[in-house]
Design a protein around this motif. Sequence first.
Motif, PDB file in Angstrom:
ATOM      1  N   GLU A  60       1.019  -1.023  -0.095  1.00  0.00           N
ATOM      2  CA  GLU A  60      -0.021  -0.031   0.749  1.00  0.00           C
ATOM      3  C   GLU A  60       1.249   1.108  -0.040  1.00  0.00           C
ATOM      4  OE1 GLU A  60      -2.591  -0.424   2.673  1.00  0.00           O
ATOM      5  OE2 GLU A  60      -3.434  -1.815   2.381  1.00  0.00           O
ATOM      6  N   LYS A  61       1.717   1.083  -0.629  1.00  0.00           N
ATOM      7  CA  LYS A  61       2.790   2.780  -0.777  1.00  0.00           C
ATOM      8  C   LYS A  61       3.813   2.842   0.042  1.00  0.00           C
ATOM      9  CE  LYS A  61       0.248   4.282  -5.018  1.00  0.00           C
ATOM     10  NZ  LYS A  61      -0.269   5.438  -5.348  1.00  0.00           N
ATOM     11  N   LYS A  62       3.551   1.721   1.362  1.00  0.00           N
ATOM     12  CA  LYS A  62       4.349   1.676   2.332  1.00  0.00           C
ATOM     13  C   LYS A  62       5.531   1.297   2.732  1.00  0.00           C
ATOM     14  CE  LYS A  62       1.492   5.234   4.639  1.00  0.00           C
ATOM     15  NZ  LYS A  62       0.581   5.316   6.020  1.00  0.00           N
ATOM     16  N   LEU A  63       6.043   1.068   3.403  1.00  0.00           N
ATOM     17  CA  LEU A  63       6.823   0.393   4.476  1.00  0.00           C
ATOM     18  C   LEU A  63       6.744  -1.017   5.348  1.00  0.00           C
ATOM     19  CD1 LEU A  63      11.232   1.776   4.835  1.00  0.00           C
ATOM     20  CD2 LEU A  63       9.848   0.155   2.171  1.00  0.00           C
ATOM     21  N   SER A  64       7.014  -2.036   5.174  1.00  0.00           N
ATOM     22  CA  SER A  64       6.198  -3.322   5.645  1.00  0.00           C
ATOM     23  C   SER A  64       7.493  -4.020   5.761  1.00  0.00           C
ATOM     24  CB  SER A  64       4.907  -3.470   4.968  1.00  0.00           C
ATOM     25  OG  SER A  64       4.087  -4.952   5.130  1.00  0.00           O
ATOM     26  N   ILE A  65       7.541  -4.710   6.422  1.00  0.00           N
ATOM     27  CA  ILE A  65       7.980  -5.915   7.248  1.00  0.00           C
ATOM     28  C   ILE A  65       8.063  -7.229   6.629  1.00  0.00           C
ATOM     29  CG2 ILE A  65       9.311  -7.525   8.651  1.00  0.00           C
ATOM     30  CD1 ILE A  65       8.590  -5.102  10.754  1.00  0.00           C
ATOM     31  N   GLU A  66       8.985  -7.703   5.420  1.00  0.00           N
ATOM     32  CA  GLU A  66       9.704  -8.325   4.921  1.00  0.00           C
ATOM     33  C   GLU A  66      10.294  -9.824   5.717  1.00  0.00           C
ATOM     34  OE1 GLU A  66      11.343 -11.232   3.657  1.00  0.00           O
ATOM     35  OE2 GLU A  66       9.421 -11.910   2.438  1.00  0.00           O
ATOM     36  N   LYS A  67       8.787 -10.717   6.244  1.00  0.00           N
ATOM     37  CA  LYS A  67       9.455 -11.790   7.247  1.00  0.00           C
ATOM     38  C   LYS A  67      10.723 -12.661   7.103  1.00  0.00           C
ATOM     39  CE  LYS A  67       4.915 -11.973   8.909  1.00  0.00           C
ATOM     40  NZ  LYS A  67       2.991 -13.154   8.987  1.00  0.00           N
ATOM     41  N   ASN A  68      10.896 -13.135   5.795  1.00  0.00           N
ATOM     42  CA  ASN A  68      11.968 -13.820   5.744  1.00  0.00           C
ATOM     43  C   ASN A  68      13.385 -12.790   5.861  1.00  0.00           C
ATOM     44  OD1 ASN A  68      10.344 -16.596   5.620  1.00  0.00           O
ATOM     45  ND2 ASN A  68      10.207 -16.404   3.519  1.00  0.00           N
TER      46      ASN A  68
END
Length: 293
Positions: free
Chosen positions: A169-177
Motif C-alpha cells: 500500500e505504498k508504505k514500508l512493511s516488514i518482509e518476514k523472511n
Amino acid sequence: KEKLHIYLRVSSKGQEDDGTSLETQEEVARGVAKQLNMTPVVHNEGGKSSKYEDIDNRPVLQDILFRGSKGEIDHLWCWEIDRIARGDMPQALFRKTLRDYGILLYQKANTHPLDISNPQDEFLLSVLGAAAKMDNAMRAARSRQGKIHRTKQGYWHGGAPVYGYEIKEKKLSIEKNEAKVVKEIHERYVKGETLSEIRDRLFSKGIMTRRGKVSWSDRTLQLILTSNTHYDGYYVVDYDNHKPIRVECPRILVPELIEATQAEYKKRSRVHGGRQRNTGRQKRVFLLRDYLY
C-alpha cells in the motif's frame, strides 16, 4: 502535393491520459494536412521525458532540424511549442532553424501557420515558448511538493526498499523472511563472528541476497549492520532545499541489539589514512599492518 511534416511526442504518462496522446496528435495533424491539401509525413519521437531537453537526446527532432537546414522541409506541425523544447538553448536553435530556412510552423488544429520571418509571429512564438517553460517549472514544483507531502505521510519515496522490507500500500512493511536474516546477521556479529564467517554461514544455508545471489559481499553486510536506520524504526529523506524529513517505519531490531552492534563495530574498526578496516578477530600483530589494505 506539398508535404506537412508532423512531429509527435509526449513527455509523460499524464499527457497520454489527458487527450494529447501520440494517436490523438497524429489524428489532428492528419486533419490539418487534409485541409491544407498536403501529404502528411509523420516523425514519431514517442515518449521522451521533459528532462531530456538536449537536442542530442532527441534523434527524431535532430533529424527534422537537419533536413530543414537542407531545404527538405517547408511545413512543420507540432501539437504545441513545448513538445519541441522547453529549454532556452533548444528553443533558440529551433527558432533559428525556422527563421533561417523559411519553415512554416503549424500547431494543433490551426491551419494558419506561424512565420518566424515575420517579427510578430517570432515574438508570439517566443512568448509561447516562455509560457511553456514557466508551466513546466510550475508543474515540477507542484510535483515536488506532492512528493514531500506524501513522504511526510509515510509513503515510500521511491526506489527499491531496504533489505528486510517490502512495499505494501505504498508504505514500508516488514518482509518476514528477510527480517529474520537481518536479525541473525546482527546477532552473530555481536557474538564476535567476522563478516567472512557470517557470509559463509548464509551461503551454507542457501540464503540469497535481494538480487538472487548466494554470495554476500562485505559491503552489503556492512550496510545491513551500520548504515540503515530503518531497522531502528525510522529513516530520513533529504530533498534539495528542504529540511530533511524523518519518517517512522516498522522496527525490525530492538534498540539493545542495535546499540550492541554499533559498539562492536567501533571496537573492531579503527581509522587510518581515511580508510576503515575490520580488525575484530585479529589474533596476531603484523609489522606492516598499518600500511597494507
